[in-house]
Design a protein around this motif. Structure first.
Motif, PDB file in Angstrom:
ATOM      1  N   ASP A  21      42.092  44.040  45.932  1.00 39.63           N
ATOM      2  CA  ASP A  21      41.103  43.574  44.964  1.00 39.63           C
ATOM      3  C   ASP A  21      39.716  44.005  45.452  1.00 39.63           C
ATOM      4  N   PHE A  22      39.498  45.315  45.428  1.00 42.36           N
ATOM      5  CA  PHE A  22      38.265  45.875  45.948  1.00 42.36           C
ATOM      6  C   PHE A  22      37.060  45.511  45.081  1.00 42.36           C
ATOM      7  N   GLU A  23      37.311  45.205  43.826  1.00 47.55           N
ATOM      8  CA  GLU A  23      36.239  44.755  42.930  1.00 47.55           C
ATOM      9  C   GLU A  23      35.644  43.444  43.452  1.00 47.55           C
ATOM     10  N   MET A  24      36.484  42.531  43.929  1.00 47.81           N
ATOM     11  CA  MET A  24      35.987  41.255  44.463  1.00 47.81           C
ATOM     12  C   MET A  24      35.180  41.469  45.747  1.00 47.81           C
ATOM     13  N   ILE A  25      35.602  42.425  46.562  1.00 46.88           N
ATOM     14  CA  ILE A  25      34.818  42.735  47.767  1.00 46.88           C
ATOM     15  C   ILE A  25      33.454  43.263  47.341  1.00 46.88           C
TER      16      ILE A  25
END
Length: 127
Positions: A39-43
């Protein structure tokens, strides 16, 4: 008895020096969770506005994908250094224990818990 007192004193000093504050701990725990879940968007959303503007979103996504492909999941962070300053910034330096080895990772967070610095150092592979 004297040796026990000296040992306990050294242990307390060491623990205090390397203890993360709660805000920094939440930032690092969130990073591990979202990295492992792809979930790179959340990072990216946990970055400060300045950090988000420093490079295109695709740069960070490519970096995370590359690290994930080469080293696998991040099992845990072993803290090697921790500092706080008067500007309410905290910086932790870690050995990131991945499925296929260790890499050096540095995470800096501001008082809001936003990541304002993130380094995954390829040249600092720990054997």
């Amino acid at each position: 008895m004297k040796k026990a007192f000296i040992f306990m004193s050294l242990w307390c000093i060491t623990t205090t020096c390397f203890a993360q504050n709660d805000i920094h701990k939440k930032a690092t725990d969130s990073f591990i969770l979202h990295y492992n879940n792809n979930d790179f968007e959340m990072i990216y959303n946990s970055f400060s506005t300045t950090m988000q503007k420093s490079r295109p979103k695709n740069y960070f996504f490519s970096l995370f994908n590359k690290v994930k492909k080469e080293h696998g999941k991040l099992m845990f962070l072993e803290q090697t250094d921790y500092q706080e300053n008067s500007q309410m910034k905290s910086r932790g330096q870690y050995y990131g224990h991945f499925e296929t080895g260790k890499l050096q990772i540095k995470i800096t967070a501001n008082a809001k818990g936003e990541i304002i610095g993130l380094y995954i150092l390829k040249d600092k592979i720990v054997l």
